[in-house]
Design an enzyme around this catalytic site. Structure first.
Site, PDB file in Angstrom:
ATOM      1  CB  ALA A  10      -0.909   0.007   1.228  1.00  0.00           C
ATOM      2  CB  CYS A  11       2.236   3.794  -1.463  1.00  0.00           C
ATOM      3  SG  CYS A  11       1.996   4.028  -3.227  1.00  0.00           S
ATOM      4  N   GLY A  12       0.253   5.852  -1.175  1.00  0.00           N
ATOM      5  CA  GLY A  12      -0.745   6.893  -1.401  1.00  0.00           C
ATOM      6  C   GLY A  12      -1.479   6.734  -2.711  1.00  0.00           C
TER       7      GLY A  12
END
Lengths: 95, 475
Positions: A10-12
């Site tokens: 997960a990231c932005g």
């Protein structure tokens, strides 16, 4: 052949930093002989996708209690403590 | 300069799909990457450029058609298409400045670290595109490659200052010890957020308003939080507005087909464009790893902040939920702002980047982030309208294919951002005076900041007790 493990990264945006982390995990798992499939996700999508994952690695803050182990992926970006985190991830993925 | 011009002439005939891979390969080897890995990643970068070009072509074509239809139908002129930051990044890296930006920005960083003008070690090579973007616009305006490279260098230095200045705020609010954010889209409007937040603090009633991130995410998340659905809805709505007059001539069936096709095409763009950038990103990994190791070796024994992508901030509820509210606001602004020609589309997904750094200043107050974000967007719209012709010619110069009678292009990142705008306008007006003025501005900022570091950092949302990262005893 062992079951393929799914790692949710997960990231932005699910574009930039998570690609770096996902590729590093894929390479390390290949070396360790673990079948792994990574899936990149935006932070907001994680709660819905978490149930299909064996492990979550994130570079951005996530809500708690996802029912799946979560590992901080920032060391992949800073380079500091990278090997340690890779070890943790491989430990978590071993049966 | 004649040499540079000659090199540039040859390069232009090759095109960015061939050139950038060659350059990346060479830099990766120079920085110490393995040959096989560097070669493979160089080829992937070429592949990514081809992919991005295809998706931009699809988007540009579809949106040009419908925006022309809307002008004919309603007289509303929205002929500057938001093609999104992935396109802007590809244009920037594919430009003549983009070829040089990685070594130039690394060099600027090393010089500033050695002279102690910055604490940030920017390992976020991917986001060097922001510097190349400013430089490529200057080249589009002046045709002067050396000026463009100088612009990119000053832009890189300016970003290191912004990263230093906001670091304690980011570290405290987002709990990211040792990290700073030298990111062009995110740091730019901090300078706006500080005075607006100060003002909001002094308005009775308003200063107490809060909004709950959870509720906002539940209400707006399913539509505005999913770019694919957003693309579909925008496509359907634009199609309805634009194509209604065709019912009379072509029949209802054709009309319906066109509307639905536009919806699915634009949904496809929203899904495919980020995928293409993932491929580009994958290609940059060996060079960014090599650059990181190269730089960290040279910065050994120094207390440094590691400069990272603001993507690491975006998961925070305050950033997500304020961006969700700003999506409909941005669409509304694009309709009502007088004189605006920008048709927002692909970058509706990146609003969290614009507002993420407002969170420490407002202590995560979503209502205030939305207010400041709205003002930033209004400013951004006018900058984007102004700069769109140059951004369009930069895209052409980087060999991106335009459809017949194409509309102009822009993007929120970084078409809406004041920093590349200022570089471009000053550069176009004053030639070398442009980067020199920005360099003087930077020197003044660094001077004032070093005189009163604590106060500056608290203004940016840093903690009341400043971290003492200064030299440890015996250092």
């Amino acid at each position: 052949m062992a079951k393929t493990k799914v790692v949710l990264v997960a990231c932005g945006t699910a574009i930039a930093t998570s690609t770096v982390v996902a590729k590093a995990i894929e390479e390390a798992c290949k070396e360790a002989g673990i079948n792994v499939r990574t899936r990149q996700a935006k932070a907001a999508e994680v709660p819905t996708l978490a149930k299909d994952a064996d492990l979550i690695v994130t570079t951005t803050p996530l809500s708690k209690d996802l029912g799946v182990p979560v590992i901080q992926g920032l060391p992949f970006l800073t380079g500091i403590g990278r090997d340690q985190v890779l070890k943790e991830i491989i430990e978590a993925l071993k049966d | 300069m004649a040499f540079l011009e000659a090199v540039q002439g040859f390069f232009n005939t090759l095109g960015s799909f061939v050139l950038l891979p060659v350059f990346i390969f060479i830099f990766a080897i120079v920085l110490g990457a393995k040959v096989g890995r560097a070669f493979r990643s160089a080829v992937i970068i070429g592949v990514a450029f081809v992919g991005i070009n295809l998706v931009i072509g699809l988007m540009w074509g579809a949106l040009t058609d419908v925006s022309q239809a809307i002008v004919q139908n309603t007289g509303i002129q929205r002929d500057i298409i938001d093609v999104g930051w992935p396109s802007a990044a590809a244009i920037a890296f594919g430009s003549s400045v983009g070829l040089w930006v990685i070594p130039v920005a690394l060099l600027v960083n090393i010089i500033m670290l050695v002279t102690r003008l910055t604490k940030t070690l920017n390992v976020d090579v991917w986001n060097f595109w922001h510097f190349a973007f400013a430089g490529s616009l200057v080249v589009a305006a002046t045709g002067n490659l050396a000026l463009g490279i100088a612009t990119a260098a000053v832009a890189a230095a300016l970003m290191l200052f912004f990263a230093d200045w906001t670091a304690p705020a980011v570290q405290d609010f987002y709990n990211l010890p040792g990290i700073s954010i030298p990111h062009g889209t995110s740091t730019a409007y901090v300078a706006l957020a500080i005075p607006v937040n100060w003002l909001l603090d002094r308005i009775p009633g308003v200063r107490d308003v809060e909004a709950d991130p959870e509720t906002i995410q539940k209400t707006f998340g399913p539509t505005f939080g999913d770019p694919m659905i957003l693309g579909l809805v925008i496509g359907l709505v634009l199609g309805l507005i634009g194509f209604i007059p065709t019912i009379a001539a072509e029949g209802f069936q054709t009309f319906l087909a066109r509307v639905l096709q536009l919806g699915v095409n634009l949904a496809a763009v929203m899904v495919l464009l980020p995928r293409m950038v993932q491929i580009l990103m994958e290609g940059l990994i060996p060079i960014s790893e090599a650059a990181r190791e190269f730089m960290q070796k040279r910065a050994a024994n120094r207390e440094v902040y590691i400069g990272l992508d603001s993507a690491i901030l975006i998961g925070h509820p305050a950033a997500i939920s304020s961006a969700l509210l700003l999506v409909p606001i941005a669409i509304l602004l694009s309709v009502i702002l007088p004189g605006n020609r920008v048709l927002l589309f692909a970058d509706l997904a990146i609003i969290p980047f614009v507002v993420a750094m407002f969170a420490p200043i407002t202590r995560g107050n979503v209502f205030r982030i939305v207010i400041i974000g709205t003002i930033a967007l209004i400013i951004g719209f006018y900058l984007a309208n102004d700069i769109a012709p140059l951004m369009t010619s930069a895209a052409q110069a980087a060999n991106f294919e335009m459809p017949e009678g194409a509309a102009l292009i822009t993007s929120i990142g970084d078409g809406f951002i004041w920093i590349p705008w200022a570089f471009t306008r000053l550069g176009a007006l004053l030639s070398w005076g442009g980067p020199i003025i920005m360099l003087v501005l930077l020197a003044v900022l660094i001077f004032l900041y070093s005189r009163n570091t604590g106060a500056w950092e608290r203004a940016a949302g840093g903690p009341a007790e400043v971290f003492e990262f200064e030299e440890a005893p015996g250092d």
